[in-house]
Scaffold this motif. Sequence first.
Motif, PDB file in Angstrom:
ATOM      1  N   TYR A  23       3.037   1.307  31.600  1.00  0.00           N
ATOM      2  CA  TYR A  23       2.284   1.968  31.869  1.00  0.00           C
ATOM      3  C   TYR A  23       3.539   3.121  31.728  1.00  0.00           C
ATOM      4  CZ  TYR A  23      -2.032  -0.544  32.084  1.00  0.00           C
ATOM      5  OH  TYR A  23      -2.788  -1.567  31.292  1.00  0.00           O
ATOM      6  N   THR A  24       3.301   4.534  31.834  1.00  0.00           N
ATOM      7  CA  THR A  24       4.333   5.445  33.026  1.00  0.00           C
ATOM      8  C   THR A  24       3.828   5.671  33.634  1.00  0.00           C
ATOM      9  OG1 THR A  24       2.350   7.229  32.251  1.00  0.00           O
ATOM     10  CG2 THR A  24       4.317   6.185  30.284  1.00  0.00           C
ATOM     11  N   PRO A  25       4.699   6.922  34.768  1.00  0.00           N
ATOM     12  CA  PRO A  25       4.581   7.367  35.781  1.00  0.00           C
ATOM     13  C   PRO A  25       3.197   8.103  36.187  1.00  0.00           C
ATOM     14  CG  PRO A  25       6.695   7.576  35.286  1.00  0.00           C
ATOM     15  CD  PRO A  25       6.297   7.243  34.094  1.00  0.00           C
ATOM     16  N   GLU A  26       2.642   8.783  35.136  1.00  0.00           N
ATOM     17  CA  GLU A  26       2.192   9.376  34.677  1.00  0.00           C
ATOM     18  C   GLU A  26       0.270   8.258  34.787  1.00  0.00           C
ATOM     19  OE1 GLU A  26       4.887  12.103  33.520  1.00  0.00           O
ATOM     20  OE2 GLU A  26       4.530   9.938  33.036  1.00  0.00           O
ATOM     21  N   GLN A  27       0.521   7.500  34.135  1.00  0.00           N
ATOM     22  CA  GLN A  27      -0.908   6.886  34.108  1.00  0.00           C
ATOM     23  C   GLN A  27      -1.076   5.865  35.203  1.00  0.00           C
ATOM     24  OE1 GLN A  27       1.567   4.334  30.698  1.00  0.00           O
ATOM     25  NE2 GLN A  27      -1.087   4.851  29.323  1.00  0.00           N
ATOM     26  N   HIS A  28      -0.072   5.919  35.906  1.00  0.00           N
ATOM     27  CA  HIS A  28      -0.419   5.419  37.757  1.00  0.00           C
ATOM     28  C   HIS A  28      -0.755   6.235  38.247  1.00  0.00           C
ATOM     29  CE1 HIS A  28       1.680   1.620  37.100  1.00  0.00           C
ATOM     30  NE2 HIS A  28       3.325   1.541  36.329  1.00  0.00           N
ATOM     31  N   GLN A  29      -0.408   7.674  38.259  1.00  0.00           N
ATOM     32  CA  GLN A  29      -0.799   8.863  38.923  1.00  0.00           C
ATOM     33  C   GLN A  29      -2.736   8.713  38.821  1.00  0.00           C
ATOM     34  OE1 GLN A  29       0.763   9.997  41.284  1.00  0.00           O
ATOM     35  NE2 GLN A  29      -1.606  11.252  41.943  1.00  0.00           N
ATOM     36  N   VAL A  30      -2.988   8.532  37.762  1.00  0.00           N
ATOM     37  CA  VAL A  30      -4.795   8.043  37.120  1.00  0.00           C
ATOM     38  C   VAL A  30      -4.883   7.896  38.269  1.00  0.00           C
ATOM     39  CG1 VAL A  30      -5.525   8.141  35.369  1.00  0.00           C
ATOM     40  CG2 VAL A  30      -4.106   9.514  34.815  1.00  0.00           C
TER      41      VAL A  30
END
Length: 282
Positions: A23-30
């Motif tokens: 998982y990318t930082p952007e996905q964790h942010q979502v």
Amino acid sequence: MHLSDLPPGQRDDWTIDQQWDRYTPEQHQVWATLFERQTKLLEGRACDEFLAGMRALPIAPDKIPDFRQLSAVLKQHTGWEVVAVPGLVPDEVFFEHLANRRFPAGQFIREASQLDYLQEPDVFHDVFGHVPLLMNPIIADYIQAYGVGGLRAKEKGVLDLLARVYWYTVEFGLVEQKDGLRLYGAGIVSSYTESIFALDDPSPNRVRFDLPRVMQTDYRIDDFQETYFVIRHLDELLQLAHTDFAPLYEQVAQRPVLQPGTILPQDQLVHRGIGTYHNAKR
């Protein structure tokens, strides 16, 4: 489909590795964005059992949960585990997992541009919406019984009748508490807009749950529900788990399918909706 035909990494039961580390930082942010706004909204809206399950699970506000950690806690409490799948799975696969206390959860997460609507359930809907109530013994037994019943219903060709029960309970159910109506359906508790609409808006009907009535009633897959069915307490679901559906299938199959917003003279109304939301769209 044969094992040799499956996409790489997908097993013959349609499970895959979650691959949490990818998982990318952007996905964790979502996830963090969805989690923050939904948890703020659900105090005083979600049922007590949902909130208790959320507190007891390793579900963090800032990162997508690791299914291995969730399963370790669930197994100790109710014998359930969460297994990763790439998206929607065939009916018989879904029922087989539920019948064996495995909850198939989408491993992907929506894009930041899709916060309010996603056609296919993702990790936020499946984990945030469904998993907390799997900590409750009543819901845990009910969903397992649904899996067993689903396999039978598919053999009998009456899956549409049983699917309506799942839709109007596990996905879009309301329950009475001492302090008022509360949400327990995963489709509502994971949706910011429907969490408000289902409880506060005067448009939808809120009708006392009646099993044959629910089996007869079609539902909306593209918008808010026109009718929500209300149980008095979660114990009603445990009663359903021990119900013989076979005679009900024969009985309901003889009746016409009801449209989602229909009100019958014999319905016990918690609230008669005024229908403004859906009428404006027709």
